[in-house]
Design a protein around this motif. Sequence first.
Motif, mmCIF file in Angstrom:
data_model
loop_
_atom_site.group_PDB
_atom_site.id
_atom_site.type_symbol
_atom_site.label_atom_id
_atom_site.label_comp_id
_atom_site.label_asym_id
_atom_site.label_seq_id
_atom_site.Cartn_x
_atom_site.Cartn_y
_atom_site.Cartn_z
ATOM 1 N N SER A 1 41.346 41.355 47.021
ATOM 2 C CA SER A 1 41.417 41.256 45.539
ATOM 3 C C SER A 1 40.416 40.323 44.886
ATOM 4 O O SER A 1 39.841 39.426 45.478
ATOM 5 N N ASP A 2 40.295 40.513 43.533
ATOM 6 C CA ASP A 2 39.403 39.924 42.900
ATOM 7 C C ASP A 2 39.795 38.688 42.483
ATOM 8 O O ASP A 2 40.675 38.714 41.763
ATOM 9 N N PRO A 3 39.238 37.565 42.783
ATOM 10 C CA PRO A 3 39.712 36.299 42.400
ATOM 11 C C PRO A 3 39.601 35.824 40.733
ATOM 12 O O PRO A 3 39.961 34.835 40.691
ATOM 13 N N ALA B 1 51.184 48.770 30.956
ATOM 14 C CA ALA B 1 50.596 49.096 32.184
ATOM 15 C C ALA B 1 48.961 49.450 31.658
ATOM 16 O O ALA B 1 48.153 48.966 32.436
ATOM 17 N N ALA B 2 48.813 50.220 30.414
ATOM 18 C CA ALA B 2 47.419 50.286 30.136
ATOM 19 C C ALA B 2 46.699 49.275 29.744
ATOM 20 O O ALA B 2 45.509 48.957 29.919
ATOM 21 N N LEU B 3 47.492 48.177 29.085
ATOM 22 C CA LEU B 3 46.703 46.988 28.842
ATOM 23 C C LEU B 3 46.243 46.270 30.083
ATOM 24 O O LEU B 3 45.201 45.576 30.010
ATOM 25 N N ALA B 4 47.380 46.102 30.903
ATOM 26 C CA ALA B 4 47.093 45.450 32.163
ATOM 27 C C ALA B 4 45.766 46.253 32.944
ATOM 28 O O ALA B 4 44.771 45.246 33.773
ATOM 29 N N ASP B 5 45.910 47.492 32.757
ATOM 30 C CA ASP B 5 44.731 48.145 33.495
ATOM 31 C C ASP B 5 43.389 47.661 32.844
ATOM 32 O O ASP B 5 42.408 47.200 33.548
ATOM 33 N N ASP C 1 48.958 40.820 41.345
ATOM 34 C CA ASP C 1 48.432 39.922 41.868
ATOM 35 C C ASP C 1 46.890 39.571 41.306
ATOM 36 O O ASP C 1 45.968 39.058 41.974
ATOM 37 N N VAL C 2 46.781 39.687 39.936
ATOM 38 C CA VAL C 2 45.912 39.209 39.089
ATOM 39 C C VAL C 2 46.146 37.895 38.708
ATOM 40 O O VAL C 2 47.009 37.348 38.072
ATOM 41 N N PRO C 3 45.127 37.039 39.077
ATOM 42 C CA PRO C 3 45.147 35.578 38.543
ATOM 43 C C PRO C 3 45.182 35.347 37.031
ATOM 44 O O PRO C 3 44.198 36.089 36.610
ATOM 45 N N VAL C 4 45.966 34.628 36.242
ATOM 46 C CA VAL C 4 46.051 34.362 35.015
ATOM 47 C C VAL C 4 45.931 32.993 34.703
ATOM 48 O O VAL C 4 46.767 32.147 35.357
ATOM 49 N N ILE D 1 51.299 39.063 31.056
ATOM 50 C CA ILE D 1 51.363 38.327 32.229
ATOM 51 C C ILE D 1 52.030 38.529 33.301
ATOM 52 O O ILE D 1 51.948 38.720 34.469
ATOM 53 N N SER D 2 53.592 39.113 32.924
ATOM 54 C CA SER D 2 54.432 39.418 34.284
ATOM 55 C C SER D 2 53.667 40.536 34.877
ATOM 56 O O SER D 2 53.668 40.467 36.339
#
Length: 315
Positions: free
Chosen positions: A2-4, A305-309, A29-32, A22-23
């Motif tokens: 995963s990308d840290p 989902a589009a924004l998270a992508d 598993d994307v750090p925020v 954020i959820s």
Amino acid sequence: MSDPRPVLVVTSLFDPTADVVISELHDRDVPVVRFDSGDFPASLSVEAEITEHGLRGRLHTPSRTADLAHVRAMYYRRPTGFAFPHLDEQDARFAITQARYGLGGALASLPGCLYVNHPHRIGDAEFKPAGLTAAADAGFLVPPTLITSSPDAARNFIRRYGSVIYKPLHNPVYRVGGVSSVVEVAEVSVNDIDDEVAGTAHLFQERVPKAADVRVTVIGGDVFCVRIDSDLLDWRTDYSRLTYTPVEAQPGILAALHHYMNRFRLVFGAFDFAVGEDGRWWFLECNPSGQWYWLETETGLPMCAALADLLERKT
């Protein structure tokens, strides 16, 4: 692997739209790292160094630390303003300016960061005259519009076009009886215009006889169009009277949207159109920080989902 690299989410403490994004990122598993720039310097600190290799450093919140040289993306929403209430007026003005150009300047200069949207681009796009001019250049239908402080010019405009509405050029929050309020869009007549118009700038626009409204949300390469039916001049005044229907963009709209987005270098935009009685779409405005999540709950369109992508940099 995963990308840290983290996604920075810059917004106020109460922002339900940011919460759902954020959820979604957490589920991937994307750090925020979330923070409100208005918390600087009370609970937010930064050390940013500029060298021959560019900007590097760290930003610290009460629970997270972000490496400024390795930020994946920034979702810049609606942070509060800087405030130094413990200082006198002159010192506070100085401190606010230093915070804006110091912390704000560092956050606007992150290497390799995808901004959704860049705060400077948001500022450019929030000027209604610039947005309307860019919309006309992009090929949208734009209602005749007057920006003036002249009572005579306002009266002449109303006489020329007959049905005219007034809109604030920007909508700061008013508090009426302790409750947040805004200046609403309203139809005006010649008799409504008096010498107080000379006190500041105003926007007058020919009213489009409309059958409905359309909200178009552009998220990277994805475009979501929702028809909003109501009997309201401004649908934002009463959400209980609205019905929603996903629709396809009319011919020519997609090309104009991308032209407009490129003009301001935006990757997110919430566009409002009036649907004329003849079915044509008339551009009203584009909000580079507009709300969108309630449309997903109403229609099921996969906007989060589009924004998270986009923030994850899948697209």
